[in-house]
Design an enzyme around this catalytic site. Structure first.
Site, PDB file in Angstrom:
ATOM      1  N   ASP A  88       0.859  -1.177   0.000  1.00  0.00           N
ATOM      2  CA  ASP A  88       0.000   0.000   0.000  1.00  0.00           C
ATOM      3  C   ASP A  88       0.899   1.232   0.000  1.00  0.00           C
ATOM      4  O   ASP A  88       1.830   1.322   0.797  1.00  0.00           O
ATOM      5  CB  ASP A  88      -0.885  -0.022   1.247  1.00  0.00           C
ATOM      6  CG  ASP A  88      -1.952   1.054   1.249  1.00  0.00           C
ATOM      7  OD1 ASP A  88      -1.617   2.222   0.964  1.00  0.00           O
ATOM      8  OD2 ASP A  88      -3.110   0.740   1.545  1.00  0.00           O
ATOM      9  N   ILE A  89       0.624   2.191  -0.880  1.00  0.00           N
ATOM     10  CA  ILE A  89       1.478   3.377  -0.979  1.00  0.00           C
ATOM     11  C   ILE A  89       1.232   4.386   0.132  1.00  0.00           C
ATOM     12  O   ILE A  89       1.977   5.360   0.251  1.00  0.00           O
ATOM     13  CB  ILE A  89       1.329   4.082  -2.351  1.00  0.00           C
ATOM     14  CG1 ILE A  89      -0.101   4.600  -2.558  1.00  0.00           C
ATOM     15  CG2 ILE A  89       1.775   3.160  -3.466  1.00  0.00           C
ATOM     16  CD1 ILE A  89      -0.257   5.509  -3.755  1.00  0.00           C
ATOM     17  N   HIS A 144     -10.590  -5.587  -2.446  1.00  0.00           N
ATOM     18  CA  HIS A 144      -9.242  -5.744  -1.910  1.00  0.00           C
ATOM     19  C   HIS A 144      -9.289  -6.075  -0.426  1.00  0.00           C
ATOM     20  O   HIS A 144     -10.223  -5.713   0.279  1.00  0.00           O
ATOM     21  CB  HIS A 144      -8.379  -4.503  -2.151  1.00  0.00           C
ATOM     22  CG  HIS A 144      -8.919  -3.232  -1.603  1.00  0.00           C
ATOM     23  ND1 HIS A 144      -9.988  -2.547  -2.161  1.00  0.00           N
ATOM     24  CD2 HIS A 144      -8.529  -2.488  -0.539  1.00  0.00           C
ATOM     25  CE1 HIS A 144     -10.220  -1.450  -1.474  1.00  0.00           C
ATOM     26  NE2 HIS A 144      -9.356  -1.396  -0.473  1.00  0.00           N
ATOM     27  N   HIS A 152      -6.835  -5.796   2.935  1.00  0.00           N
ATOM     28  CA  HIS A 152      -5.622  -5.254   3.538  1.00  0.00           C
ATOM     29  C   HIS A 152      -4.972  -6.353   4.371  1.00  0.00           C
ATOM     30  O   HIS A 152      -5.646  -7.042   5.133  1.00  0.00           O
ATOM     31  CB  HIS A 152      -5.955  -4.079   4.467  1.00  0.00           C
ATOM     32  CG  HIS A 152      -6.564  -2.921   3.768  1.00  0.00           C
ATOM     33  ND1 HIS A 152      -5.853  -1.785   3.455  1.00  0.00           N
ATOM     34  CD2 HIS A 152      -7.831  -2.704   3.324  1.00  0.00           C
ATOM     35  CE1 HIS A 152      -6.644  -0.929   2.857  1.00  0.00           C
ATOM     36  NE2 HIS A 152      -7.852  -1.462   2.761  1.00  0.00           N
TER      37      HIS A 152
END
Length: 135
Positions: A32-33, A100, A102
């Protein structure tokens, strides 16, 4: 969101840059950015699927196999647990309309509070059971 504009599709098909940790024919897991937690990753199906309710069984099975493999790898690297988080639907806090999960690797006393502060149930357990039970 059209598939061509979906950033997660772009990372999964390599048309956008991404720090890919794992991929197979069905799934892609990348960092994750946001930079909010060390090792925070996102696991996505390679095909565009909006949320968990729209995900077909085969794709969901493969995605969860990938999530499990990366979670086990985190344990081999010295992490002691993982949080798996998903928000499906805007009202649940989903910010990118591509399904998605996490993956947040955890260590003791890492200071991460991954649990929301709930305000308390407004209905009894009996009412909840009656409402939610699948017959």
């Amino acid at each position: 969101m059209p598939v061509m504009e979906c950033p997660f599709c772009g990372i999964a098909n390599h048309s956008l840059p991404g720090r890919i940790i794992y991929e197979d024919a069905f799934s892609c897991i990348f960092l994750d950015i946001a930079g909010d937690v060390d090792g925070h990753m996102l696991a996505v199906p390679k095909k565009h699927i909006s949320n968990v309710m729209e995900c077909d069984t085969e794709t969901l099975h493969h995605l969860m196999d990938a999530v499990q493999a990366v979670s086990r790898h985190c344990m081999e690297l010295g992490y002691e647990g993982v949080n798996l988080l998903n928000a499906s639907g805007v009202c649940a806090g989903q910010s990118v309309p591509h399904f998605h999960i996490h993956i947040i690797p955890r260590k003791p006393a890492d200071g991460i509070n991954a649990w929301p502060a709930f305000s308390g149930s407004t209905i009894s357990l009996d009412e909840a059971e009656k409402l939610l039970k699948i017959e």
